[in-house]
Design an enzyme around this catalytic site. Structure first.
Site, PDB file in Angstrom:
ATOM      1  CD  GLN A  42     -55.890  24.175  23.790  1.00 30.48           C
ATOM      2  OE1 GLN A  42     -54.677  24.377  23.845  1.00 30.48           O
ATOM      3  NE2 GLN A  42     -56.690  24.317  24.835  1.00 30.48           N
ATOM      4  CB  SER A  58     -55.200  13.418  40.098  1.00 30.78           C
ATOM      5  OG  SER A  58     -55.081  14.448  41.055  1.00 30.78           O
ATOM      6  N   GLY A  63     -60.598  15.180  43.675  1.00 29.65           N
ATOM      7  CA  GLY A  63     -61.464  16.232  43.159  1.00 29.65           C
ATOM      8  C   GLY A  63     -60.685  17.215  42.305  1.00 29.65           C
ATOM      9  CD  GLN A  66     -56.029  26.768  38.765  1.00 35.94           C
ATOM     10  OE1 GLN A  66     -55.721  26.457  37.619  1.00 35.94           O
ATOM     11  NE2 GLN A  66     -55.210  27.427  39.562  1.00 35.94           N
ATOM     12  CD  GLU A  85     -60.004  21.680  25.277  1.00 33.68           C
ATOM     13  OE1 GLU A  85     -60.644  20.777  24.727  1.00 33.68           O
ATOM     14  OE2 GLU A  85     -60.363  22.865  25.290  1.00 33.68           O
ATOM     15  NE  ARG A  86     -52.715  18.058  30.427  1.00 40.57           N
ATOM     16  CZ  ARG A  86     -52.533  17.795  31.701  1.00 40.57           C
ATOM     17  NH1 ARG A  86     -52.708  18.751  32.611  1.00 40.57           N
ATOM     18  NH2 ARG A  86     -52.177  16.598  32.111  1.00 40.57           N
ATOM     19  NE  ARG A  87     -57.281  23.177  34.844  1.00 44.15           N
ATOM     20  CZ  ARG A  87     -57.503  24.478  34.953  1.00 44.15           C
ATOM     21  NH1 ARG A  87     -58.274  24.947  35.926  1.00 44.15           N
ATOM     22  NH2 ARG A  87     -56.965  25.314  34.097  1.00 44.15           N
ATOM     23  CD  GLU A 119     -55.009  26.280  31.144  1.00 46.01           C
ATOM     24  OE1 GLU A 119     -55.584  25.893  32.160  1.00 46.01           O
ATOM     25  OE2 GLU A 119     -55.439  26.098  30.006  1.00 46.01           O
TER      26      GLU A 119
END
Length: 286
Positions: A42, A58, A63, A66, A85-87, A119
């Site tokens: 990362q 959110s 939900g 992606q 990573e953020r998701r 990304e």
């Protein structure tokens, strides 16, 4: 302002993201969050807590839009994130126990780093110093050239070169760029100065006087011109002193012209006897 589009993009590197379905070497499954590890490659060092919380809200409400992309870990039934990573972090904040993921059957270290970098760049998540360090890591660990990196991120080669220049700045100045207190443009101009103390002095002026990049460029240009002028003056003084010393020894007029690399010495004589006297000083005769 339209968001920039990177050359190869995640859709080209990960076709399944575009179609929202798995390709021949990818499978979409639901994985427990405690079975997923962060990406070792990362390039991002920090995550904005406020933005993560917004994403978590959110995800709670709508939900996960992606799936994240993972690859099987060396530990059975565990996975490592390639992209998302953020998701992943936001899903944990949202209190979720699992997450939808695309499992890529194979991805070497280079591919993992490339995908994570692309990304982050597409989502504009990297600050300029993180971006530069990611480029440097691609070069040192995976042997990428500037041209190859520019192809991966879809930008000009000069963008890569200028980003890497920022890493020559003192670490405290790099931190100011990370904190958005001075711009990457300021940093690029400052990187052309070798004197670290002078860089810090100019940075203080940037902060105190709110100097533009153009103003800093003029300051740096002025310092270089002054240095060049001082060097020329020093050389002129040295040549003058040398000329006077030769004139004293030879007892006649002498001219010296040229630079530190090449030039010419002219020795004057005013009669045949004068010439003979001068040549005796050099211990040879006409």
């Amino acid at each position: 302002m339209q968001k920039k589009v990177l050359g190869r993009g995640l859709e080209s590197l990960i076709p399944a993201l575009a179609a929202n379905k798995a390709s021949t070497d990818e499978t979409i499954i639901t994985i427990p969050l405690d079975k997923i590890k962060s990406n070792r490659f990362q390039p991002r060092n920090k995550f904005d807590g406020v933005k993560l919380q917004e994403l978590a809200h959110s995800i709670e409400k709508h939900g996960l839009a992606q799936p994240i992309l993972v690859v099987a870990s060396t530990v059975p039934d565990e996975y490592e994130i390639i992209a998302g990573e953020r998701r992943y972090r936001a899903s944990k904040l949202a209190g979720n126990k699992d997450i939808k993921a695309i499992v890529k059957q194979s991805a070497n270290d280079k591919q993992r780093f490339d995908l994570a970098l692309v990304e982050n760049l597409q989502r504009e998540d990297l600050d300029p110093i993180e971006e530069a360090k990611a480029f440097k890591r691609l070069m040192e660990e995976f042997g990428h050239t500037h041209e190859q990196i520019s192809e991966i991120i879809g930008r000009e080669r000069s963008v890569v070169s200028n980003a890497l220049r920022l890493l020559s700045l003192p670490e405290d100045v790099q931190l100011l760029i990370t904190e958005d207190k001075i711009s990457p443009g300021h940093g690029k101009i400052l990187a052309g100065t070798e004197d670290k103390n002078r860089i810090r002095t100019i940075v203080e002026r940037i902060l105190n006087e709110n100097l533009s990049v153009r103003a800093v460029e003029k300051i740096i240009s002025g310092l270089k011109s002054k240095k060049k002028t001082n060097g020329q003056k020093k050389q002129e003084v040295e040549l003058t002193n040398l000329k006077e010393e030769i004139q004293r020894k030879l007892g006649t007029k002498v001219n010296i012209s040229g630079t530190s690399k090449k030039g010419r010495i002219e020795i004057y004589y005013y009669s045949l006897e004068d010439l003979e006297r001068i040549t005796k000083e050099f211990k040879f005769s006409c």
